[in-house]
Design an enzyme around this catalytic site. Sequence first.
Site, PDB file in Angstrom:
ATOM      1  N   ASN A 109       0.815  -1.221   0.000  1.00 30.42           N
ATOM      2  CA  ASN A 109       0.000   0.000   0.000  1.00 30.42           C
ATOM      3  C   ASN A 109       0.850   1.272   0.000  1.00 30.42           C
ATOM      4  OD1 ASN A 109      -2.013  -1.835   0.117  1.00 30.42           O
ATOM      5  ND2 ASN A 109      -2.682  -1.350   2.207  1.00 30.42           N
ATOM      6  N   HIS A 155     -19.164  34.162 -31.648  1.00 24.63           N
ATOM      7  CA  HIS A 155     -20.253  33.413 -32.318  1.00 24.63           C
ATOM      8  C   HIS A 155     -19.852  32.994 -33.735  1.00 24.63           C
ATOM      9  CE1 HIS A 155     -22.826  35.176 -29.133  1.00 24.63           C
ATOM     10  NE2 HIS A 155     -22.130  36.274 -29.377  1.00 24.63           N
ATOM     11  N   SER A 276      -6.964  11.117 -48.907  1.00 23.68           N
ATOM     12  CA  SER A 276      -8.153  10.276 -48.977  1.00 23.68           C
ATOM     13  C   SER A 276      -7.863   9.076 -49.864  1.00 23.68           C
ATOM     14  CB  SER A 276      -9.305  11.096 -49.565  1.00 23.68           C
ATOM     15  OG  SER A 276     -10.258  10.250 -50.165  1.00 23.68           O
ATOM     16  N   LYS A 282      -7.820  15.547 -51.736  1.00 26.19           N
ATOM     17  CA  LYS A 282      -7.984  15.823 -50.313  1.00 26.19           C
ATOM     18  C   LYS A 282      -6.669  15.910 -49.535  1.00 26.19           C
ATOM     19  CE  LYS A 282     -11.227  16.160 -48.087  1.00 26.19           C
ATOM     20  NZ  LYS A 282     -12.147  15.138 -47.549  1.00 26.19           N
ATOM     21  N   ASN A 284      -6.356  16.125 -45.461  1.00 23.84           N
ATOM     22  CA  ASN A 284      -7.201  16.186 -44.258  1.00 23.84           C
ATOM     23  C   ASN A 284      -6.388  16.486 -42.998  1.00 23.84           C
ATOM     24  OD1 ASN A 284      -9.455  15.457 -45.810  1.00 23.84           O
ATOM     25  ND2 ASN A 284      -8.944  13.279 -45.589  1.00 23.84           N
ATOM     26  N   GLU A 289      -7.761  16.711 -35.785  1.00 24.30           N
ATOM     27  CA  GLU A 289      -9.020  16.041 -35.423  1.00 24.30           C
ATOM     28  C   GLU A 289      -8.785  15.025 -34.319  1.00 24.30           C
ATOM     29  OE1 GLU A 289     -11.037  16.369 -39.861  1.00 24.30           O
ATOM     30  OE2 GLU A 289      -9.880  14.625 -39.318  1.00 24.30           O
ATOM     31  N   GLN A 321      -6.369   0.238  -7.523  1.00 25.66           N
ATOM     32  CA  GLN A 321      -5.524  -0.279  -8.600  1.00 25.66           C
ATOM     33  C   GLN A 321      -5.981   0.254  -9.966  1.00 25.66           C
ATOM     34  OE1 GLN A 321      -3.966  -4.375  -8.450  1.00 25.66           O
ATOM     35  NE2 GLN A 321      -5.257  -4.780 -10.219  1.00 25.66           N
ATOM     36  N   LYS A 324      -4.410   3.400 -12.427  1.00 29.85           N
ATOM     37  CA  LYS A 324      -3.207   3.454 -13.264  1.00 29.85           C
ATOM     38  C   LYS A 324      -3.473   3.621 -14.745  1.00 29.85           C
ATOM     39  CE  LYS A 324      -0.864   1.133  -9.762  1.00 29.85           C
ATOM     40  NZ  LYS A 324      -2.167   1.126  -9.035  1.00 29.85           N
TER      41      LYS A 324
END
Length: 457
Positions: A109, A155, A276, A282, A284, A289, A321, A324
Amino acid sequence: MKAWGGRFKGKTEPLMERFSASIGFDWALYEYDIEGSKAHAEMLHKIGILDEKEREIIINALEEVKREIQEGEFVFSNALEDIHMHIEARLIDKAGEIGKKLHTGRSRNDQVALDMRMYLKKELGEIRDLLRNVLHSFITRAEKEKETIMPGYTHMQRAQITTFAHHLLAYYQMLKRDLERLIQIWKTVDVLPLGSGAIAGSTIPLDREFVRERLNFSSISENSMDTIADRDFVLESIYSIAMIMIHLSRLAEDLIIFSTDEFAFVSLPDELCTGSSLMPHKKNPDSLELIRGKTSRVIGDLFSIFSLLKGLPLTYNRDLQEDKEPLFHAISTVKDVLSIVELCIKGMSVNREKMKEAVYESFMPAVEMAEYLTLKGIPFRQAHVIVGKLVRDCEDKGKQLRNLKLEDLRTYSEAFDKDIIAHIDPLTILRNRKTMGAASFEEVERQIVAERHYLNS
Ligand code: ARG
């Protein structure tokens, strides 16, 4: 035989062994477990539990165990549950009866609390260094984009003129607070738990001060029950990581939007993008992301620990435990993310013309136009209505504020004078803003100088 075999008649069910084992992930603590064990052995020698020879045998055997693990020779097994039991069992293999003396006055412990704190001190230190690198990259980039004017948004609508440097420095400030928070949390982690035993300390006169010094902790924990029961330091560490992730996720979102064809304000480095499988054109922003996506898992890590702790009676319960995996996950994620962000800030290219165009095509100088009237003595609310009408009429006629003649302006208010034309020029606006912390050339320069100094001190 298990360490607790004396008390048990039956054998452990294999499913239970697999269910309760943590070795699959806590092996990562082995270096700290061995360092802690060496310090404990030295202390046991100092207080007369181990003689010189025994001390040496134990220390050497622990070193050998470490080498075996490092070189991939060590055999892990669910039957031995966790890294603490693995290391102790191997020590006993090597040192025989002498090895059995090591666990004197110690419990898994306080041992696990020690390993976690030592691990965190190292990892939080590494995160701090990576975060510093990111902060440097922001300042370097801000320096280059001091004159890059762009719209600032509320906004997601064009709101007020700013510079790309000021935009980046906003993130810099968030991440600087994260750095300061990390440094504070590191200090709360830096407390020695070892010597608390299973729950209540020991009748053996363990010299905790000796161990503190040997393991480089700033202080010793005050209450043995608190020491083994709480994981607030794990929670705080994940919180500080989650906050970094949230800030970087917002940055990722900004850059994803700014890199669309619709904005085309920035172009991300090829190395951080993917193509892509179908669409040849493309590029990306997957790295960004994924930063956004991985942030949700780190928030999950934080909530795992919150709910892990909330109903636990004192003191140690095996539930602990489960702290972790979320912690390890949060740490490895944020380290990767910080490195990716540094590459992105350094490598992205900025389309200054596009940003400028977005400023010139907007009604953002309406704010400064209303301020102009206010400075001429018109109450702000009234100035707001005058300029509001002006903007509406411009929109109807497809005009920009800057295309209006002084005579046109004076039909809205007598307070307009010929200096109004210069007053609403975007560059003049960025020169004229007076307030501390404003999006102005002067304030951005002041921030860059001050923050360079902060980072280098
Ligand atoms: N593997 C355990 C953990 O990570 C270590 C402590 C086990 N203590 C116990 N009394 N079962 O929390």
